[in-house]
Write a protein that holds these residues in place. Sequence first.
Motif, PDB file in Angstrom:
ATOM      1  N   GLY A  27       0.811  -1.212   0.000  1.00  0.00           N
ATOM      2  CA  GLY A  27       0.000   0.000   0.000  1.00  0.00           C
ATOM      3  C   GLY A  27       0.844   1.260   0.000  1.00  0.00           C
ATOM      4  O   GLY A  27       0.405   2.319  -0.429  1.00  0.00           O
ATOM      5  N   GLY A  28       2.057   1.146   0.507  1.00  0.00           N
ATOM      6  CA  GLY A  28       2.964   2.291   0.533  1.00  0.00           C
ATOM      7  C   GLY A  28       3.971   2.185   1.658  1.00  0.00           C
ATOM      8  O   GLY A  28       4.246   1.091   2.168  1.00  0.00           O
ATOM      9  N   GLU A  30       5.719   4.386   5.216  1.00  0.00           N
ATOM     10  CA  GLU A  30       5.623   5.477   6.174  1.00  0.00           C
ATOM     11  C   GLU A  30       7.036   5.817   6.618  1.00  0.00           C
ATOM     12  O   GLU A  30       7.787   4.947   7.058  1.00  0.00           O
ATOM     13  CB  GLU A  30       4.751   5.099   7.367  1.00  0.00           C
ATOM     14  N   GLN A  45       3.410   9.782   4.934  1.00  0.00           N
ATOM     15  CA  GLN A  45       2.981   8.577   4.238  1.00  0.00           C
ATOM     16  C   GLN A  45       3.182   8.740   2.739  1.00  0.00           C
ATOM     17  O   GLN A  45       2.842   9.782   2.172  1.00  0.00           O
ATOM     18  CB  GLN A  45       1.507   8.275   4.505  1.00  0.00           C
ATOM     19  N   LYS A  47       1.864   6.895  -0.353  1.00  0.00           N
ATOM     20  CA  LYS A  47       0.828   5.910  -0.701  1.00  0.00           C
ATOM     21  C   LYS A  47       1.021   5.404  -2.126  1.00  0.00           C
ATOM     22  O   LYS A  47       0.151   5.541  -2.971  1.00  0.00           O
ATOM     23  CB  LYS A  47      -0.553   6.522  -0.508  1.00  0.00           C
ATOM     24  N   ASP A  48       2.183   4.823  -2.352  1.00  0.00           N
ATOM     25  CA  ASP A  48       2.545   4.280  -3.658  1.00  0.00           C
ATOM     26  C   ASP A  48       3.508   3.125  -3.431  1.00  0.00           C
ATOM     27  O   ASP A  48       4.666   3.333  -3.065  1.00  0.00           O
ATOM     28  CB  ASP A  48       3.192   5.364  -4.517  1.00  0.00           C
ATOM     29  N   TYR A  76       1.608  -3.197   8.986  1.00  0.00           N
ATOM     30  CA  TYR A  76       2.898  -2.512   8.917  1.00  0.00           C
ATOM     31  C   TYR A  76       4.054  -3.449   9.236  1.00  0.00           C
ATOM     32  O   TYR A  76       3.935  -4.333  10.088  1.00  0.00           O
ATOM     33  CB  TYR A  76       2.953  -1.375   9.935  1.00  0.00           C
TER      34      TYR A  76
END
Length: 85
Positions: A27-28, A30, A45, A47-48, A76
């Motif tokens: 999802g990406g 952090e 974040q 998101k890629d 996570y």
Amino acid sequence: MDGPVQLYWSVPTQRENGEYLDITEIGGYEIRYKRKTDSNYTFVQVKDGYADAYYFDYLVGDYEFQIATFDLNGLYSEFVRINPY
């Protein structure tokens, strides 16, 4: 270090338990960072799941950076230290 900061990382291919992780499941990322003298982190974040870099326009002081990966379900990884270039 004062100025722009570029972070690079390798896209993970496995989960912490050793299971295969397809890039389409990511999802990406952090990123958390703080001045070395501070106690609280700032979070960003990305998101890629295909991303492998992040750019800070300008930071003043000495910072430490950590990154975690999250999957499409919001699970996570542990945060790991990442060094800027």
